[in-house]
Scaffold this motif. Structure first.
Motif, PDB file in Angstrom:
ATOM      1  N   ARG A   1       0.806  -1.219   0.000  1.00 53.05           N
ATOM      2  CA  ARG A   1       0.000   0.000   0.000  1.00 53.05           C
ATOM      3  C   ARG A   1       0.845   1.278   0.000  1.00 53.05           C
ATOM      4  N   GLY A   2       2.151   1.116  -0.165  1.00 51.25           N
ATOM      5  CA  GLY A   2       3.036   2.278  -0.231  1.00 51.25           C
ATOM      6  C   GLY A   2       3.214   3.002   1.094  1.00 51.25           C
ATOM      7  N   ILE A   3       3.031   2.257   2.178  1.00 54.13           N
ATOM      8  CA  ILE A   3       3.155   2.845   3.524  1.00 54.13           C
ATOM      9  C   ILE A   3       4.506   2.456   4.136  1.00 54.13           C
ATOM     10  N   HIS A   4       5.145   3.428   4.804  1.00 55.09           N
ATOM     11  CA  HIS A   4       6.439   3.144   5.444  1.00 55.09           C
ATOM     12  C   HIS A   4       6.336   3.063   6.966  1.00 55.09           C
ATOM     13  N   ASP A   5       5.336   3.725   7.521  1.00 56.33           N
ATOM     14  CA  ASP A   5       5.265   3.827   8.980  1.00 56.33           C
ATOM     15  C   ASP A   5       4.314   2.800   9.585  1.00 56.33           C
ATOM     16  N   LEU A   6       4.879   1.960  10.455  1.00 54.49           N
ATOM     17  CA  LEU A   6       4.089   0.939  11.149  1.00 54.49           C
ATOM     18  C   LEU A   6       4.034   1.306  12.628  1.00 54.49           C
ATOM     19  N   TYR A   7       2.884   1.098  13.231  1.00 54.75           N
ATOM     20  CA  TYR A   7       2.728   1.366  14.666  1.00 54.75           C
ATOM     21  C   TYR A   7       2.322   0.093  15.380  1.00 54.75           C
ATOM     22  N   THR A   8       2.951  -0.152  16.519  1.00 54.50           N
ATOM     23  CA  THR A   8       2.521  -1.247  17.374  1.00 54.50           C
ATOM     24  C   THR A   8       2.553  -0.776  18.830  1.00 54.50           C
ATOM     25  N   GLY A   9       1.600  -1.241  19.599  1.00 57.08           N
ATOM     26  CA  GLY A   9       1.467  -0.783  20.992  1.00 57.08           C
ATOM     27  C   GLY A   9       2.281  -1.595  21.986  1.00 57.08           C
ATOM     28  N   VAL A  10       3.329  -2.260  21.527  1.00 55.85           N
ATOM     29  CA  VAL A  10       4.126  -3.059  22.465  1.00 55.85           C
ATOM     30  C   VAL A  10       4.817  -2.165  23.489  1.00 55.85           C
TER      31      VAL A  10
ATOM     32  N   PRO B   1       9.295 -11.468  25.424  1.00 57.81           N
ATOM     33  CA  PRO B   1      10.524 -11.034  24.728  1.00 57.81           C
ATOM     34  C   PRO B   1      10.256 -10.227  23.460  1.00 57.81           C
ATOM     35  N   ASP B   2       9.148 -10.512  22.783  1.00 56.23           N
ATOM     36  CA  ASP B   2       8.904  -9.793  21.525  1.00 56.23           C
ATOM     37  C   ASP B   2       8.167  -8.476  21.734  1.00 56.23           C
ATOM     38  N   CYS B   3       8.112  -8.021  22.995  1.00 52.29           N
ATOM     39  CA  CYS B   3       7.613  -6.672  23.279  1.00 52.29           C
ATOM     40  C   CYS B   3       8.774  -5.737  23.609  1.00 52.29           C
ATOM     41  N   ARG B   4       9.996  -6.292  23.635  1.00 47.64           N
ATOM     42  CA  ARG B   4      11.142  -5.465  24.050  1.00 47.64           C
ATOM     43  C   ARG B   4      11.684  -4.631  22.896  1.00 47.64           C
ATOM     44  N   ASP B   5      12.259  -3.502  23.283  1.00 45.94           N
ATOM     45  CA  ASP B   5      12.802  -2.562  22.309  1.00 45.94           C
ATOM     46  C   ASP B   5      13.873  -3.204  21.422  1.00 45.94           C
ATOM     47  N   VAL B   6      14.724  -4.015  22.020  1.00 43.58           N
ATOM     48  CA  VAL B   6      15.814  -4.624  21.253  1.00 43.58           C
ATOM     49  C   VAL B   6      15.264  -5.531  20.148  1.00 43.58           C
ATOM     50  N   PHE B   7      14.178  -6.228  20.449  1.00 42.40           N
ATOM     51  CA  PHE B   7      13.564  -7.082  19.427  1.00 42.40           C
ATOM     52  C   PHE B   7      12.989  -6.228  18.294  1.00 42.40           C
ATOM     53  N   ILE B   8      12.276  -5.161  18.651  1.00 41.12           N
ATOM     54  CA  ILE B   8      11.644  -4.316  17.627  1.00 41.12           C
ATOM     55  C   ILE B   8      12.709  -3.720  16.698  1.00 41.12           C
ATOM     56  N   LYS B   9      13.814  -3.235  17.281  1.00 34.93           N
ATOM     57  CA  LYS B   9      14.872  -2.630  16.454  1.00 34.93           C
ATOM     58  C   LYS B   9      15.462  -3.673  15.509  1.00 34.93           C
ATOM     59  N   SER B  10      15.676  -4.859  16.043  1.00 37.21           N
ATOM     60  CA  SER B  10      16.251  -5.918  15.224  1.00 37.21           C
ATOM     61  C   SER B  10      15.270  -6.338  14.130  1.00 37.21           C
ATOM     62  N   CYS B  11      13.993  -6.423  14.475  1.00 32.05           N
ATOM     63  CA  CYS B  11      12.973  -6.816  13.509  1.00 32.05           C
ATOM     64  C   CYS B  11      12.848  -5.752  12.417  1.00 32.05           C
TER      65      CYS B  11
ATOM     66  N   TYR C   1      13.102  -2.185   1.508  1.00 33.22           N
ATOM     67  CA  TYR C   1      12.098  -1.134   1.645  1.00 33.22           C
ATOM     68  C   TYR C   1      12.327  -0.515   3.010  1.00 33.22           C
ATOM     69  N   GLU C   2      12.082   0.790   3.133  1.00 40.42           N
ATOM     70  CA  GLU C   2      12.327   1.417   4.425  1.00 40.42           C
ATOM     71  C   GLU C   2      11.070   1.442   5.290  1.00 40.42           C
ATOM     72  N   PHE C   3      11.011   0.513   6.222  1.00 38.33           N
ATOM     73  CA  PHE C   3       9.930   0.542   7.206  1.00 38.33           C
ATOM     74  C   PHE C   3      10.415   1.330   8.414  1.00 38.33           C
ATOM     75  N   ARG C   4       9.499   2.025   9.051  1.00 38.65           N
ATOM     76  CA  ARG C   4       9.816   2.673  10.323  1.00 38.65           C
ATOM     77  C   ARG C   4       8.793   2.155  11.331  1.00 38.65           C
ATOM     78  N   ILE C   5       9.275   1.352  12.268  1.00 36.70           N
ATOM     79  CA  ILE C   5       8.351   0.802  13.271  1.00 36.70           C
ATOM     80  C   ILE C   5       8.302   1.760  14.457  1.00 36.70           C
ATOM     81  N   HIS C   6       7.119   2.259  14.747  1.00 34.47           N
ATOM     82  CA  HIS C   6       6.935   3.190  15.871  1.00 34.47           C
ATOM     83  C   HIS C   6       6.327   2.443  17.055  1.00 34.47           C
ATOM     84  N   THR C   7       6.920   2.658  18.218  1.00 34.86           N
ATOM     85  CA  THR C   7       6.415   2.013  19.437  1.00 34.86           C
ATOM     86  C   THR C   7       6.232   3.077  20.518  1.00 34.86           C
TER      87      THR C   7
END
Ligand code: ZN
Length: 230
Positions: free
Chosen positions: A127-136, A145-155, A165-171
């Protein structure tokens, strides 16, 4: 089709996709993303993965509609519940109380956030979207473990490599405790709405919940702390 594509690309800097479960955290996260990107630019995605309470998906649909989400996709992950054991997937396993047992709580669902992020990223790229949001959230969470910052950065790094593709995961909730998440809900004008309409309870009771499961305990303690601090 082309017109639609061009329009998606033009707006891609603004648009965002929120992983949305209909719980307290993801509802707060959705409202925050709407404030940052503009309501019309925020889409959400909800997963039906064999969770104990299928009601979760209905609640998510209802809330997304109430908050004015125009594009809400429900994705079925058939067979996920057959891959792993968790009290959140199997109603025959009793949910441990907070502080009961050792190690990770029995409500952990292995790989869940990685699976969600992967699927959300696939949809976002389409859909041409780069910004993902998750409430972890790492603070005040149950130690998943998959709610931790280190996991999100690595993912995030892995997804960018996987799809070029450049995704930006926002938490935005990562470092907030539950009282601070309630404060944020209040600031967004949604405290009462979230208290009454979201589903966080592991026993599937909407709003204030059963009052005894770990999710209800954390949620109630946070709300009490926030109200006490005002
Ligand atoms: Zn509960």
């Amino acid at each position: 089709m082309m017109a639609h594509m061009n329009e998606s690309l033009q707006n891609s800097a603004l648009r965002a996709l929120v992983i949305f479960s209909g719980g307290q955290d993801s509802t707060t996260c959705l409202a925050l993303a709407q404030r940052e990107h503009g309501k019309e630019n925020v889409e959400c995605i909800t997963f039906s993965y064999g969770q104990r309470h299928a009601l979760e998906v209905e609640v998510a649909q209802k809330i997304a509609k109430a908050l004015g989400v125009t594009h809400h996709r429900i994705v079925n992950i058939d067979g996920y519940a057959q891959l792993t054991q968790s009290a959140l997937l199997n109603p025959e396993i009793a949910i441990q109380k907070l502080g009961e047992g050792t190690g990770l709580p029995n409500t952990v669902v292995d790989g869940r956030n990685m699976m969600f992020l992967l699927m959300a990223a696939i949809v976002a790229k389409q859909r041409g979207i780069h910004d993902l949001y998750t409430g972890v959230c790492e603070t005040d969470s149950s130690g998943y473990p998959d709610c931790r910052d280190v996991f999100i950065k690595s993912c995030n790094a892995t997804l960018n490599l996987a799809m070029e593709y450049e995704f930006r995961i926002h938490t935005p909730l990562m470092w907030l405790n539950k009282a601070q998440t309630w404060a944020l809900a209040d600031e967004l004008g949604l405290l009462d709405y979230i208290e009454e309409n979201t589903l966080t309870c592991y026993n599937g009771i909407i709003g204030r919940g059963c009052g005894t499961c770990p999710a209800c305990t954390l949620r109630a303690r946070g709300l009490e702390a926030y109200r006490g601090s005002k």
